[in-house]
Design an enzyme around this catalytic site. Structure first.
Site, PDB file in Angstrom:
ATOM      1  N   SER A 107       0.830  -1.196   0.000  1.00 31.47           N
ATOM      2  CA  SER A 107       0.000   0.000   0.000  1.00 31.47           C
ATOM      3  C   SER A 107       0.873   1.259   0.000  1.00 31.47           C
ATOM      4  O   SER A 107       1.666   1.444  -0.917  1.00 31.47           O
ATOM      5  CB  SER A 107      -0.966  -0.072   1.191  1.00 31.47           C
ATOM      6  OG  SER A 107      -1.937   0.929   1.117  1.00 31.47           O
ATOM      7  N   ASP A 157      -9.980  -4.129  -5.370  1.00 29.00           N
ATOM      8  CA  ASP A 157      -9.376  -3.089  -4.520  1.00 29.00           C
ATOM      9  C   ASP A 157      -9.982  -1.722  -4.841  1.00 29.00           C
ATOM     10  O   ASP A 157      -9.811  -1.214  -5.950  1.00 29.00           O
ATOM     11  CB  ASP A 157      -7.858  -3.080  -4.759  1.00 29.00           C
ATOM     12  CG  ASP A 157      -7.116  -2.206  -3.766  1.00 29.00           C
ATOM     13  OD1 ASP A 157      -7.737  -1.314  -3.155  1.00 29.00           O
ATOM     14  OD2 ASP A 157      -5.908  -2.417  -3.592  1.00 29.00           O
ATOM     15  N   HIS A 188      -8.102  -4.574  -0.950  1.00 26.12           N
ATOM     16  CA  HIS A 188      -6.844  -3.909  -0.601  1.00 26.12           C
ATOM     17  C   HIS A 188      -6.022  -4.741   0.395  1.00 26.12           C
ATOM     18  O   HIS A 188      -4.819  -4.613   0.464  1.00 26.12           O
ATOM     19  CB  HIS A 188      -7.152  -2.514  -0.031  1.00 26.12           C
ATOM     20  CG  HIS A 188      -5.965  -1.602  -0.063  1.00 26.12           C
ATOM     21  ND1 HIS A 188      -5.350  -1.215  -1.231  1.00 26.12           N
ATOM     22  CD2 HIS A 188      -5.256  -1.012   0.942  1.00 26.12           C
ATOM     23  CE1 HIS A 188      -4.322  -0.410  -0.946  1.00 26.12           C
ATOM     24  NE2 HIS A 188      -4.252  -0.280   0.363  1.00 26.12           N
TER      25      HIS A 188
HETATM   26  C1  MLT Z   1      -1.390   5.646  -0.070  1.00 27.72           C
HETATM   27  O1  MLT Z   1      -0.187   5.712  -0.343  1.00 27.72           O
HETATM   28  O2  MLT Z   1      -2.041   6.583   0.373  1.00 27.72           O
HETATM   29  C2  MLT Z   1      -2.032   4.306  -0.244  1.00 27.72           C
HETATM   30  O3  MLT Z   1      -1.838   3.638  -1.356  1.00 27.72           O
HETATM   31  C3  MLT Z   1      -3.315   4.133   0.342  1.00 27.72           C
HETATM   32  C4  MLT Z   1      -3.124   3.972   1.791  1.00 27.72           C
HETATM   33  O4  MLT Z   1      -1.997   3.938   2.264  1.00 27.72           O
HETATM   34  O5  MLT Z   1      -4.125   3.888   2.475  1.00 27.72           O
END
Ligand code: MLT
Length: 209
Positions: A107, A157, A188
């Site tokens: 993420s 996702d 996700h």
């Molecule tokens: C981000 O970098 O903001 C992400 O991909 C989403 C998250 O961290 O929730």
């Protein structure tokens, strides 16, 4: 071990199998330096694990760069933080005497890993990007000559859509990286399939690095 003296709070675990490449573990929003240790151990048993904690706080939750809203990034901060993280990796390589790592990012951690690849292409020897999206709208031309990258995206996702992941994959491929993208039946959150696929991919890479 959480060692003082380097520029990020981090955890380092030395290799027990010196033939394994070190992993740079990069957690998601709200995680910390211990979050991805079990994942790292599961996909690369015996590898050295270098796991920094993101320095940006969003309502108390650590991240690797600022965002303006969900999926909308503060790109100046992305640039600054990626360079800062790259300096940390260089310091840590010297301190712990390790080879250039393969990033394992989830993420927000996958997004900063993608920024590292695009901005400091030599700092990583490869990357596993779990639920990544493009960190920069117009990244600079990078030379990622044959750098191995695995991207796993979830078809369900709602945050890092498979389409955004494909967009990032195209950018990395244009820069010359050897990118493998797999879309899995997931949202996700990570699933056992992520672990199994990443483990197989890393094992097949071992022979070639
Ligand atoms: C981000 O970098 O903001 C992400 O991909 C989403 C998250 O961290 O929730």
């Amino acid at each position: 071990m959480t060692a003082p003296g380097l520029s990020f709070v981090h955890h380092f675990e030395p290799a027990t199998d010196p033939t394994e490449r070190p992993l740079l573990l990069l957690h998601g929003t709200g995680g910390n330096e211990t979050d991805l240790l079990p994942l790292g151990r599961a996909i690369a048993p015996g590898a050295a694990l270098l796991s920094p904690r993101g320095k940006v706080l969003e309502n108390g939750m650590p991240r690797f760069f600022r965002r303006l809203s969900e999926g909308v990034f503060d790109e100046n901060d992305v640039l600054r933080r990626a360079l800062e993280l790259s300096d940390f990796v260089a310091e840590a390589r010297e301190r712990y005497n390790i080879a250039s790592p393969i990033a394992l990012g989830y993420s927000n951690g996958a997004n900063i890993a993608a920024a590292l690849l695009l901005l400091r292409p030599r700092i990583l020897s490869g990357a596993v990007l779990l639920r990544a999206m493009p960190p920069l709208a117009s990244p600079p031309e990078a030379d990622l000559a044959q750098k191995p990258i695995l991207m796993l995206s979830g078809i369900l996702d709602p945050i890092a859509s498979a389409q955004r992941a494909q967009h990032l994959a195209s950018t990395l491929k244009r820069a010359g990286a050897a990118v493998e993208v797999q879309e899995i039946e997931a949202g996700h959150q990570l699933t056992p399939a992520d672990i199994a696929i990443a483990r197989r991919w890393l094992a097949s890479l071992k022979a070639t690095l």
